[in-house]
Design a protein around this motif. Structure first.
Motif, PDB file in Angstrom:
ATOM      1  N   ALA A  10     -11.118  40.775 -54.329  1.00 24.04           N
ATOM      2  CA  ALA A  10     -10.450  41.761 -55.181  1.00 24.04           C
ATOM      3  C   ALA A  10     -10.024  42.933 -54.324  1.00 24.04           C
ATOM      4  CB  ALA A  10     -11.381  42.214 -56.312  1.00 24.04           C
ATOM      5  N   GLY A  11      -9.014  43.675 -54.785  1.00 25.18           N
ATOM      6  CA  GLY A  11      -8.559  44.826 -54.049  1.00 25.18           C
ATOM      7  C   GLY A  11      -7.437  44.497 -53.098  1.00 25.18           C
ATOM      8  N   PRO A  12      -7.080  45.409 -52.198  1.00 27.59           N
ATOM      9  CA  PRO A  12      -5.975  45.185 -51.247  1.00 27.59           C
ATOM     10  C   PRO A  12      -6.240  43.976 -50.353  1.00 27.59           C
ATOM     11  CG  PRO A  12      -6.648  47.498 -51.287  1.00 27.59           C
ATOM     12  CD  PRO A  12      -7.692  46.753 -52.052  1.00 27.59           C
ATOM     13  N   LEU A  13      -5.164  43.280 -50.001  1.00 26.08           N
ATOM     14  CA  LEU A  13      -5.301  42.090 -49.150  1.00 26.08           C
ATOM     15  C   LEU A  13      -5.666  42.503 -47.730  1.00 26.08           C
ATOM     16  CD1 LEU A  13      -2.180  40.012 -50.279  1.00 26.08           C
ATOM     17  CD2 LEU A  13      -4.440  40.150 -51.318  1.00 26.08           C
ATOM     18  N   ALA A  14      -6.566  41.758 -47.131  1.00 31.32           N
ATOM     19  CA  ALA A  14      -6.970  42.038 -45.752  1.00 31.32           C
ATOM     20  C   ALA A  14      -6.786  40.838 -44.845  1.00 31.32           C
ATOM     21  CB  ALA A  14      -8.425  42.510 -45.720  1.00 31.32           C
ATOM     22  N   ASP A  15      -7.076  39.626 -45.382  1.00 29.81           N
ATOM     23  CA  ASP A  15      -7.030  38.447 -44.513  1.00 29.81           C
ATOM     24  C   ASP A  15      -6.908  37.195 -45.378  1.00 29.81           C
ATOM     25  OD1 ASP A  15      -6.985  36.939 -42.279  1.00 29.81           O
ATOM     26  OD2 ASP A  15      -9.090  37.225 -41.732  1.00 29.81           O
ATOM     27  N   LEU A  16      -6.618  36.084 -44.740  1.00 28.08           N
ATOM     28  CA  LEU A  16      -6.569  34.773 -45.399  1.00 28.08           C
ATOM     29  C   LEU A  16      -7.477  33.829 -44.622  1.00 28.08           C
ATOM     30  CD1 LEU A  16      -5.277  32.981 -47.619  1.00 28.08           C
ATOM     31  CD2 LEU A  16      -3.567  32.312 -45.910  1.00 28.08           C
ATOM     32  N   GLN A  17      -8.509  33.337 -45.298  1.00 28.30           N
ATOM     33  CA  GLN A  17      -9.453  32.429 -44.654  1.00 28.30           C
ATOM     34  C   GLN A  17      -8.950  30.995 -44.807  1.00 28.30           C
ATOM     35  OE1 GLN A  17     -13.408  32.670 -46.247  1.00 28.30           O
ATOM     36  NE2 GLN A  17     -14.219  31.051 -44.900  1.00 28.30           N
ATOM     37  N   ILE A  18      -8.808  30.301 -43.670  1.00 30.19           N
ATOM     38  CA  ILE A  18      -8.327  28.907 -43.654  1.00 30.19           C
ATOM     39  C   ILE A  18      -9.365  28.060 -42.933  1.00 30.19           C
ATOM     40  CG2 ILE A  18      -6.464  27.344 -42.988  1.00 30.19           C
ATOM     41  CD1 ILE A  18      -4.633  29.802 -42.815  1.00 30.19           C
ATOM     42  N   GLU A  19      -9.939  27.089 -43.633  1.00 26.14           N
ATOM     43  CA  GLU A  19     -10.950  26.220 -43.041  1.00 26.14           C
ATOM     44  C   GLU A  19     -10.563  24.752 -43.268  1.00 26.14           C
ATOM     45  OE1 GLU A  19     -14.732  27.092 -44.662  1.00 26.14           O
ATOM     46  OE2 GLU A  19     -14.803  29.157 -43.908  1.00 26.14           O
ATOM     47  N   ARG A  20     -10.795  23.923 -42.251  1.00 24.20           N
ATOM     48  CA  ARG A  20     -10.593  22.482 -42.387  1.00 24.20           C
ATOM     49  C   ARG A  20     -11.851  21.862 -42.964  1.00 24.20           C
ATOM     50  NH1 ARG A  20      -5.856  20.731 -39.333  1.00 24.20           N
ATOM     51  NH2 ARG A  20      -6.501  18.594 -39.857  1.00 24.20           N
ATOM     52  N   ARG A  21     -11.705  21.046 -43.979  1.00 25.01           N
ATOM     53  CA  ARG A  21     -12.834  20.379 -44.622  1.00 25.01           C
ATOM     54  C   ARG A  21     -13.166  19.113 -43.847  1.00 25.01           C
ATOM     55  NH1 ARG A  21     -10.886  20.906 -50.976  1.00 25.01           N
ATOM     56  NH2 ARG A  21     -11.483  23.105 -51.249  1.00 25.01           N
ATOM     57  N   GLN A  22     -14.205  19.179 -43.049  1.00 31.08           N
ATOM     58  CA  GLN A  22     -14.538  18.083 -42.160  1.00 31.08           C
ATOM     59  C   GLN A  22     -14.929  16.819 -42.931  1.00 31.08           C
ATOM     60  OE1 GLN A  22     -14.005  18.330 -38.949  1.00 31.08           O
ATOM     61  NE2 GLN A  22     -13.385  20.473 -39.222  1.00 31.08           N
ATOM     62  N   GLU A  23     -15.660  16.981 -44.061  1.00 27.42           N
ATOM     63  CA  GLU A  23     -16.078  15.791 -44.810  1.00 27.42           C
ATOM     64  C   GLU A  23     -14.892  15.082 -45.447  1.00 27.42           C
ATOM     65  OE1 GLU A  23     -15.856  19.155 -47.669  1.00 27.42           O
ATOM     66  OE2 GLU A  23     -16.634  18.852 -45.628  1.00 27.42           O
ATOM     67  N   THR A  40       1.222  17.479 -50.532  1.00 25.02           N
ATOM     68  CA  THR A  40       0.132  17.042 -51.404  1.00 25.02           C
ATOM     69  C   THR A  40      -0.881  16.164 -50.693  1.00 25.02           C
ATOM     70  OG1 THR A  40       1.551  15.208 -52.129  1.00 25.02           O
ATOM     71  CG2 THR A  40       1.545  17.207 -53.475  1.00 25.02           C
ATOM     72  N   ARG A  41      -0.441  15.399 -49.713  1.00 25.85           N
ATOM     73  CA  ARG A  41      -1.380  14.521 -49.008  1.00 25.85           C
ATOM     74  C   ARG A  41      -2.406  15.329 -48.220  1.00 25.85           C
ATOM     75  NH1 ARG A  41      -0.148   8.996 -47.807  1.00 25.85           N
ATOM     76  NH2 ARG A  41       1.760   8.268 -48.853  1.00 25.85           N
ATOM     77  N   ALA A  42      -1.989  16.501 -47.739  1.00 27.48           N
ATOM     78  CA  ALA A  42      -2.847  17.273 -46.831  1.00 27.48           C
ATOM     79  C   ALA A  42      -3.553  18.429 -47.512  1.00 27.48           C
ATOM     80  CB  ALA A  42      -2.018  17.797 -45.660  1.00 27.48           C
ATOM     81  N   GLU A  43      -3.236  18.726 -48.770  1.00 23.09           N
ATOM     82  CA  GLU A  43      -3.787  19.941 -49.385  1.00 23.09           C
ATOM     83  C   GLU A  43      -5.312  19.895 -49.513  1.00 23.09           C
ATOM     84  OE1 GLU A  43      -2.683  20.646 -53.407  1.00 23.09           O
ATOM     85  OE2 GLU A  43      -2.587  18.520 -53.928  1.00 23.09           O
ATOM     86  N   THR A  44      -5.890  18.696 -49.710  1.00 22.02           N
ATOM     87  CA  THR A  44      -7.347  18.616 -49.860  1.00 22.02           C
ATOM     88  C   THR A  44      -8.083  18.821 -48.533  1.00 22.02           C
ATOM     89  OG1 THR A  44      -7.282  16.205 -49.604  1.00 22.02           O
ATOM     90  CG2 THR A  44      -7.152  17.084 -51.857  1.00 22.02           C
ATOM     91  N   LEU A  45      -7.356  18.785 -47.417  1.00 24.45           N
ATOM     92  CA  LEU A  45      -7.999  18.962 -46.111  1.00 24.45           C
ATOM     93  C   LEU A  45      -8.326  20.423 -45.816  1.00 24.45           C
ATOM     94  CD1 LEU A  45      -5.835  16.581 -43.872  1.00 24.45           C
ATOM     95  CD2 LEU A  45      -7.937  16.053 -45.114  1.00 24.45           C
ATOM     96  N   PHE A  46      -7.779  21.358 -46.623  1.00 28.01           N
ATOM     97  CA  PHE A  46      -7.917  22.776 -46.311  1.00 28.01           C
ATOM     98  C   PHE A  46      -8.626  23.506 -47.449  1.00 28.01           C
ATOM     99  CE2 PHE A  46      -4.313  21.329 -43.858  1.00 28.01           C
ATOM    100  CZ  PHE A  46      -4.485  21.935 -42.643  1.00 28.01           C
ATOM    101  N   HIS A  47      -9.487  24.433 -47.055  1.00 21.56           N
ATOM    102  CA  HIS A  47     -10.063  25.399 -47.984  1.00 21.56           C
ATOM    103  C   HIS A  47      -9.425  26.748 -47.675  1.00 21.56           C
ATOM    104  CE1 HIS A  47     -12.892  27.594 -50.472  1.00 21.56           C
ATOM    105  NE2 HIS A  47     -13.107  28.426 -49.443  1.00 21.56           N
ATOM    106  N   VAL A  48      -8.713  27.295 -48.663  1.00 21.70           N
ATOM    107  CA  VAL A  48      -7.943  28.523 -48.451  1.00 21.70           C
ATOM    108  C   VAL A  48      -8.478  29.583 -49.415  1.00 21.70           C
ATOM    109  CG1 VAL A  48      -5.651  29.548 -48.406  1.00 21.70           C
ATOM    110  CG2 VAL A  48      -5.937  27.125 -47.848  1.00 21.70           C
ATOM    111  N   GLU A  49      -8.767  30.766 -48.899  1.00 22.61           N
ATOM    112  CA  GLU A  49      -9.298  31.835 -49.735  1.00 22.61           C
ATOM    113  C   GLU A  49      -8.785  33.174 -49.220  1.00 22.61           C
ATOM    114  OE1 GLU A  49     -13.617  33.628 -51.277  1.00 22.61           O
ATOM    115  OE2 GLU A  49     -13.516  31.810 -50.025  1.00 22.61           O
ATOM    116  N   ILE A  50      -8.272  34.007 -50.133  1.00 22.34           N
ATOM    117  CA  ILE A  50      -7.783  35.328 -49.786  1.00 22.34           C
ATOM    118  C   ILE A  50      -8.970  36.294 -49.730  1.00 22.34           C
ATOM    119  CG2 ILE A  50      -6.314  37.252 -50.515  1.00 22.34           C
ATOM    120  CD1 ILE A  50      -4.471  35.247 -51.835  1.00 22.34           C
ATOM    121  N   GLN A  51      -9.040  37.078 -48.687  1.00 14.88           N
ATOM    122  CA  GLN A  51     -10.126  38.055 -48.493  1.00 14.88           C
ATOM    123  C   GLN A  51      -9.559  39.482 -48.547  1.00 14.88           C
ATOM    124  OE1 GLN A  51     -13.295  37.334 -48.348  1.00 14.88           O
ATOM    125  NE2 GLN A  51     -13.076  35.090 -48.195  1.00 14.88           N
ATOM    126  N   PRO A  52     -10.245  40.405 -49.206  1.00 13.37           N
ATOM    127  CA  PRO A  52     -11.401  40.177 -50.090  1.00 13.37           C
ATOM    128  C   PRO A  52     -10.963  39.556 -51.417  1.00 13.37           C
ATOM    129  CG  PRO A  52     -10.752  42.470 -50.183  1.00 13.37           C
ATOM    130  CD  PRO A  52      -9.860  41.840 -49.144  1.00 13.37           C
TER     131      PRO A  52
END
Length: 595
Positions: free
Chosen positions: A426-439, A412-424
């Motif tokens: 909708a439809g079949p899974l292709a990738d998982l986007q993981i970004e660090r929130r610098q601010e 829980t302490r670290a969950e706000t540091l990441f932006h996680v989004e499944i791509q695309p």
């Protein structure tokens, strides 16, 4: 804390030994040992005080001897002679003596025996209420257990029948239950009495008090307890019914008062009631109240200001964000030797209060390490999910979302540091986007080790306000002590009154524990009562049965003498152990001889 032995050489051949009481403290350079007190070569420590069983009552109450010369014997006492068959010497009736002796001494020096004798006079029963109330508290102090276990096991294995004067066969569970019922109505009188004794014995002042709330849960359904309810559990047992307990202590940790609230009572709703009760009972002095952030609300603070009360409180974590600019500015003041930096800042909308920014280097390093560890673990788990999606092993969107949510919920302490989004999307899974929130990371780095206090005490040094607030740990330590050493749980009662009486006994045991710590501190012996109690548990009383020639057996009740360092500790406390034997029974028609 421990005892360290020293040996000194005098001249070429003569040497002597002495002891010091040493505690281990943490410093910036690592653990170091600090001498708390010197137990050797002190005036009077080498003079043996002759204490008989008839003097135990005086020693326990702290009264001086009627004739000092009777206790300190310069010349050896005349011996009593008898011819004993050594092959038939026996030791019987081994009993715990030291810990109950220490607890009873604290009870009587607080004056609780005289108070309860006046409040609970002897009725039609064979035993008056004060000894049983004392027994309940002492058993909670020495060996927390149920009333049934106290009656069937604890009392018979201790020397309390000698110290309290109540025969073991007179102690049973029913009498202890009735003692609980008789003790509860005197709660307010006991709390008022304790305030006076704290002031007399320790010089305690009540210029400011600490208040906190905890909860204790029940294993069963608690259907007969009107206060038991489901609520926020500090013990991580939301499935169990509970009651809430509000505790007021002094900065030294001495318990002053307490109240029992319903288990679903919100902490902030207890504050006004507790402050009102304290003012009604003990006056509306210009004392300072110290609270944690979970206790207060804007309505509470408005009511405190209306009453004219002064306070120092913690603030919600979100309020710190409003002072981001001040965190970056200079003007910090260092508080004593702690290394904590403090600064008074103004709030644009709450000008009636002062806000104190606090920044701790040690706390910053701790929070930084915890966050870095959680962030690394969370990122590794998310990367594993992404690899499973890219390799085709994970194709179901619902399964992927649940797996991601589980890892975010765990760290829980670290969950706000990441932006996680499944791509695309909708439809079949292709990738998982993981970004660090610098601010978010930048703010976390700035806020680590920082917190915000709020007070309406005017013109007070901010470092002093911070010192008042950190002493709130005394209330938290009192709760930990009640739940761990004093066995607040499990609760073996169902009815509301009995549960409240059980909590009252735990409160009184906490009073004994904290008073013992202050007693030791006043004598220069530190505050590690746990160590002293552990050593005293090894002190036993026993009966030595001697087979005397031409007579019947002679039974002598004695107390085993501990090692010299513990004897010196007890002498510094003014609590020597009985070192004269007590004749329990002797055969008839025996003529004693002495020489």
């Amino acid at each position: 804390m421990y005892l360290r032995k020293h040996r000194r050489q005098k001249g070429d051949s003569a040497s002597y030994e002495y002891w010091t009481l040493v505690e281990t403290v943490r410093t910036a350079r690592g653990p170091r040992q600090r001498i708390v007190g010197n137990l050797g070569k002190l005036p009077g420590l080498d003079v043996e005080e002759r204490v008989g069983w008839e003097e135990v009552g005086r020693i326990l109450s702290g009264r001086p001897p009627e004739r000092q010369g009777d206790l300190f014997v310069a010349a050896p006492e005349p011996p009593e002679w008898a011819c004993v068959d050594l092959r038939q010497v026996k030791a019987e009736r081994l009993r715990r003596f030291g810990d109950v002796y220490l607890a009873l001494a604290t009870w009587r020096r607080l004056g609780l025996d005289e108070l309860l004798q006046g409040l609970m006079p002897a009725g039609q029963g064979e035993i008056e209420g004060e000894p049983l109330s004392c027994l309940l508290t002492l058993s909670r102090f020495c060996e927390p257990s149920s009333e049934l276990a106290v009656a069937e096991h604890f009392y018979g294995t201790t020397a309390l029948d000698d110290l309290l004067g109540v025969p073991a066969e007179k102690v049973n569970a029913d009498r202890l239950y009735r003692a609980l019922d008789a003790l509860l109505p005197h709660k307010d009188a006991i709390c008022r009495h304790l305030l006076g004794r704290y002031a007399e014995w320790f010089g305690a002042e009540f210029d400011f008090l600490l208040y906190d709330v905890t909860s204790t849960y029940f294993e069963g359904a608690a259907k007969d307890n009107d206060l038991a309810a489901l609520g926020y559990s500090r013990d991580h047992r939301p499935d169990c019914r509970q009651v809430c307990i509000g505790l007021v202590v002094t900065p030294a940790g001495l318990p002053v008062a307490y109240e029992v609230f319903a288990g679903n009572r919100n902490d902030v709703t207890t504050l006004e009631e507790m402050v009102g009760l304290m003012e009604d009972r003990y006056g509306q002095a210009r004392r300072v109240w110290v609270f944690d952030r979970g206790i207060v609300s804007e309505e509470n603070l408005a009511e405190l200001r209306r009453r004219g009360a002064r306070y120092v409180v913690g603030t919600p974590k979100g309020m710190l964000r409003q002072f981001e600019a001040q965190l970056l500015e200079d003007g910090w003041e260092r508080a004593a030797e702690s290394g904590v930096e403090v600064k008074v800042v103004a709030h644009p909308d709450l000008g009636e209060d002062r806000f104190i920014l606090c920044r701790s280097p040690q706390r910053r390093e701790k929070e930084r390490a915890i966050l870095a560890k959680q962030a690394a673990r969370l990122e590794a788990k998310l990367l594993a999910v992404r690899e499973a999606i890219r390799s085709g092993r994970l194709r179901d969107r619902g399964t992927a979302e649940r797996r991601i949510g589980r890892w975010l919920g765990k760290f829980t302490r670290a969950e706000t540091l990441f932006h996680v989004e499944i791509q695309p999307a909708a439809g079949p899974l292709a990738d998982l986007q993981i970004e660090r929130r610098q601010e978010v990371e930048a703010w976390a780095a700035l806020a680590q080790g920082a917190y915000l206090l709020r007070s309406n005490v005017p013109d007070e040094d901010p470092a002093r306000l911070w010192q008042w607030y950190i002493q709130l740990t005394q209330a938290e330590a009192a709760f930990r002590l009640s739940k761990d050493e004093l066995g607040l749980r499990p609760v073996f009662h169902r009815k509301t009154g009995r549960v409240e009486a059980h909590i009252m006994v735990c409160f009184l045991a906490l009073v004994l524990w904290r008073s013992l710590e202050q007693w030791m501190s006043a004598k220069g012996l530190g505050t590690c009562a746990r160590r002293l109690v552990a050593q005293m548990k090894e002190v036993r009383s026993l009966d030595v049965v001697l087979a005397v020639k031409d007579r019947g057996p002679l039974r002598l009740r004695v107390v085993g003498q501990p090692d010299k360092p513990l004897q010196q500790l007890l002498q510094l406390l003014g609590l020597p152990l009985p070192n004269r034997s007590r004749r329990i029974e002797i055969a008839k028609n025996v003529v004693q001889t002495s020489g």
